[in-house]
Design a protein around this motif. Structure first.
Motif, PDB file in Angstrom:
ATOM      1  N   LEU A 188       0.829  -1.207   0.000  1.00  0.00           N
ATOM      2  CA  LEU A 188       0.000   0.000   0.000  1.00  0.00           C
ATOM      3  C   LEU A 188       0.860   1.252   0.000  1.00  0.00           C
ATOM      4  CD1 LEU A 188      -2.747  -1.112   2.550  1.00  0.00           C
ATOM      5  CD2 LEU A 188      -2.965  -0.943   0.066  1.00  0.00           C
ATOM      6  N   ALA A 189       1.926   1.244   0.796  1.00  0.00           N
ATOM      7  CA  ALA A 189       2.815   2.409   0.845  1.00  0.00           C
ATOM      8  C   ALA A 189       3.487   2.638  -0.501  1.00  0.00           C
ATOM      9  CB  ALA A 189       3.865   2.209   1.945  1.00  0.00           C
ATOM     10  N   LEU A 190       3.951   1.565  -1.117  1.00  0.00           N
ATOM     11  CA  LEU A 190       4.597   1.697  -2.425  1.00  0.00           C
ATOM     12  C   LEU A 190       3.599   2.134  -3.492  1.00  0.00           C
ATOM     13  CD1 LEU A 190       6.960  -1.399  -2.431  1.00  0.00           C
ATOM     14  CD2 LEU A 190       7.631   1.006  -2.339  1.00  0.00           C
ATOM     15  N   GLY A 191       2.377   1.615  -3.424  1.00  0.00           N
ATOM     16  CA  GLY A 191       1.349   2.039  -4.363  1.00  0.00           C
ATOM     17  C   GLY A 191       1.122   3.530  -4.284  1.00  0.00           C
ATOM     18  N   TRP A 192       1.049   4.047  -3.056  1.00  0.00           N
ATOM     19  CA  TRP A 192       0.851   5.488  -2.882  1.00  0.00           C
ATOM     20  C   TRP A 192       2.066   6.256  -3.390  1.00  0.00           C
ATOM     21  CZ3 TRP A 192       3.427   9.381  -0.332  1.00  0.00           C
ATOM     22  CH2 TRP A 192       2.739  10.599  -0.243  1.00  0.00           C
ATOM     23  N   LEU A 193       3.275   5.758  -3.109  1.00  0.00           N
ATOM     24  CA  LEU A 193       4.483   6.455  -3.547  1.00  0.00           C
ATOM     25  C   LEU A 193       4.591   6.492  -5.072  1.00  0.00           C
ATOM     26  CD1 LEU A 193       7.112   5.174  -0.959  1.00  0.00           C
ATOM     27  CD2 LEU A 193       6.225   7.499  -1.182  1.00  0.00           C
ATOM     28  N   PHE A 194       4.272   5.382  -5.725  1.00  0.00           N
ATOM     29  CA  PHE A 194       4.314   5.372  -7.190  1.00  0.00           C
ATOM     30  C   PHE A 194       3.236   6.289  -7.767  1.00  0.00           C
ATOM     31  CE2 PHE A 194       6.852   1.414  -6.990  1.00  0.00           C
ATOM     32  CZ  PHE A 194       7.797   1.723  -7.958  1.00  0.00           C
ATOM     33  N   LEU A 195       2.072   6.313  -7.153  1.00  0.00           N
ATOM     34  CA  LEU A 195       1.005   7.193  -7.621  1.00  0.00           C
ATOM     35  C   LEU A 195       1.410   8.652  -7.470  1.00  0.00           C
ATOM     36  CD1 LEU A 195      -1.910   7.543  -8.638  1.00  0.00           C
ATOM     37  CD2 LEU A 195      -2.671   7.383  -6.258  1.00  0.00           C
ATOM     38  N   PHE A 196       1.965   8.998  -6.316  1.00  0.00           N
ATOM     39  CA  PHE A 196       2.425  10.362  -6.067  1.00  0.00           C
ATOM     40  C   PHE A 196       3.562  10.725  -7.020  1.00  0.00           C
ATOM     41  CE2 PHE A 196       5.411  13.225  -3.873  1.00  0.00           C
ATOM     42  CZ  PHE A 196       4.584  14.308  -3.640  1.00  0.00           C
ATOM     43  N   GLY A 197       4.532   9.809  -7.152  1.00  0.00           N
ATOM     44  CA  GLY A 197       5.669  10.078  -8.027  1.00  0.00           C
ATOM     45  C   GLY A 197       5.261  10.203  -9.480  1.00  0.00           C
ATOM     46  N   ASP A 198       4.286   9.388  -9.895  1.00  0.00           N
ATOM     47  CA  ASP A 198       3.810   9.434 -11.277  1.00  0.00           C
ATOM     48  C   ASP A 198       3.289  10.824 -11.624  1.00  0.00           C
ATOM     49  OD1 ASP A 198       2.711   7.887 -13.762  1.00  0.00           O
ATOM     50  OD2 ASP A 198       0.965   8.941 -12.958  1.00  0.00           O
ATOM     51  N   ARG A 199       2.561  11.432 -10.707  1.00  0.00           N
ATOM     52  CA  ARG A 199       1.993  12.761 -10.956  1.00  0.00           C
ATOM     53  C   ARG A 199       3.059  13.843 -10.912  1.00  0.00           C
ATOM     54  NH1 ARG A 199      -3.344  11.913  -7.085  1.00  0.00           N
ATOM     55  NH2 ARG A 199      -4.448  10.471  -8.490  1.00  0.00           N
ATOM     56  N   ARG A 200       3.941  13.771  -9.899  1.00  0.00           N
ATOM     57  CA  ARG A 200       4.960  14.801  -9.767  1.00  0.00           C
ATOM     58  C   ARG A 200       5.970  14.750 -10.911  1.00  0.00           C
ATOM     59  NH1 ARG A 200       5.574  17.374  -4.858  1.00  0.00           N
ATOM     60  NH2 ARG A 200       7.105  18.603  -6.038  1.00  0.00           N
ATOM     61  N   LEU A 201       6.439  13.570 -11.255  1.00  0.00           N
ATOM     62  CA  LEU A 201       7.405  13.440 -12.342  1.00  0.00           C
ATOM     63  C   LEU A 201       6.785  13.838 -13.674  1.00  0.00           C
ATOM     64  CD1 LEU A 201       9.063  10.069 -11.296  1.00  0.00           C
ATOM     65  CD2 LEU A 201      10.159  12.318 -11.289  1.00  0.00           C
ATOM     66  N   GLY A 202       5.514  13.475 -13.864  1.00  0.00           N
ATOM     67  CA  GLY A 202       4.828  13.866 -15.088  1.00  0.00           C
ATOM     68  C   GLY A 202       4.682  15.364 -15.199  1.00  0.00           C
ATOM     69  N   ASP A 203       4.367  16.019 -14.082  1.00  0.00           N
ATOM     70  CA  ASP A 203       4.233  17.481 -14.085  1.00  0.00           C
ATOM     71  C   ASP A 203       5.567  18.151 -14.396  1.00  0.00           C
ATOM     72  OD1 ASP A 203       1.568  17.277 -13.499  1.00  0.00           O
ATOM     73  OD2 ASP A 203       1.806  17.611 -11.346  1.00  0.00           O
TER      74      ASP A 203
END
Length: 217
Positions: A188-203
């Motif tokens: 769950l923690a990694l899922g949240w981190l990848f989701l957060f990172g996906d948005r920030r890196l994409g931006d």
């Protein structure tokens, strides 16, 4: 490179397993199981499955860097989360349990060190990003839950478990479920981190998904 390393490790280790020389597939003191069971045991390891998922995702991206769609997104993040968990669990819980030598030591490095590092940093540096939403992450978690259910049911039938921390014969269901709950928190923690990172890196990269998530195929 990620796909080639994983493919080589899977093929080599599968051949070793078929030959009956893999100590991980046989409990100490037990008679070696038949070839069919050894093959099934090999593919029953979460390590092997996470490597295969990551390798398939990498191969798809090599062929088509713009690959997209709901199924691909679930496959990609399942492989990324799974391989990251594989690396974390191995380093913290499993690396001192078996002393491997020769080619088995080489494939072990590929499965548990190179694949997690290449998978994570490949995503971190090259993406693709802006491909995740909460539904995609949740769907990706169906696989590890199904793997756990399968492992416990099969272990009850044949009395073999791929990892000591889910060995019901050794620890009982209470301890195994507690261990599983702890690893679930990592997922769950990694899922949240990848989701957060996906948005920030994409931006930061200024990337925009080719189509909106609800319309992803």
């Amino acid at each position: 490179m990620t796909f080639l390393i994983i493919a080589a490790c899977v093929i080599i280790q599968l051949v070793i397993s078929i030959q009956g020389n893999d100590v991980l597939l046989i409990d100490e003191g037990d008679e070696a199981p038949g070839t069919a069971r050894r093959v099934v045991n090999f593919f029953s390891f979460f390590t092997v499955q996470s490597n295969i998922l990551l390798g398939i995702g990498a191969a798809i991206l090599v062929r088509n860097p713009q690959a997209d769609g709901r199924a691909f997104r679930v496959l990609r993040i399942a492989g990324l989360i799974g391989i990251t968990v594989t690396g974390i669990v191995y380093v913290t819980l499993l690396r001192d349990l078996v002393d491997l030598e020769g080619i088995r030591a080489v494939t072990n490095v590929g499965f548990h060190y190179l694949a997690p590092v290449l998978g994570f940093f490949g995503w971190l540096l090259f993406g693709p990003w802006r491909r995740l939403d909460l539904r995609t992450v949740v769907l990706s978690l169906i696989w590890p839950v199904a793997w756990l259910v399968y492992t416990l049911i099969r272990g009850e039938v044949i009395d073999w478990y791929p990892y000591p921390f889910i060995d019901v014969t050794e620890h009982g269901y209470g301890r195994v479920l507690l261990n599983s709950a702890g690893i679930t928190l990592i997922f769950l923690a990694l899922g949240w981190l990848f989701l957060f990172g996906d948005r920030r890196l994409g931006d930061r990269a200024g990337s925009h998904p080719a189509d909106d998530l609800p319309r992803a195929r």
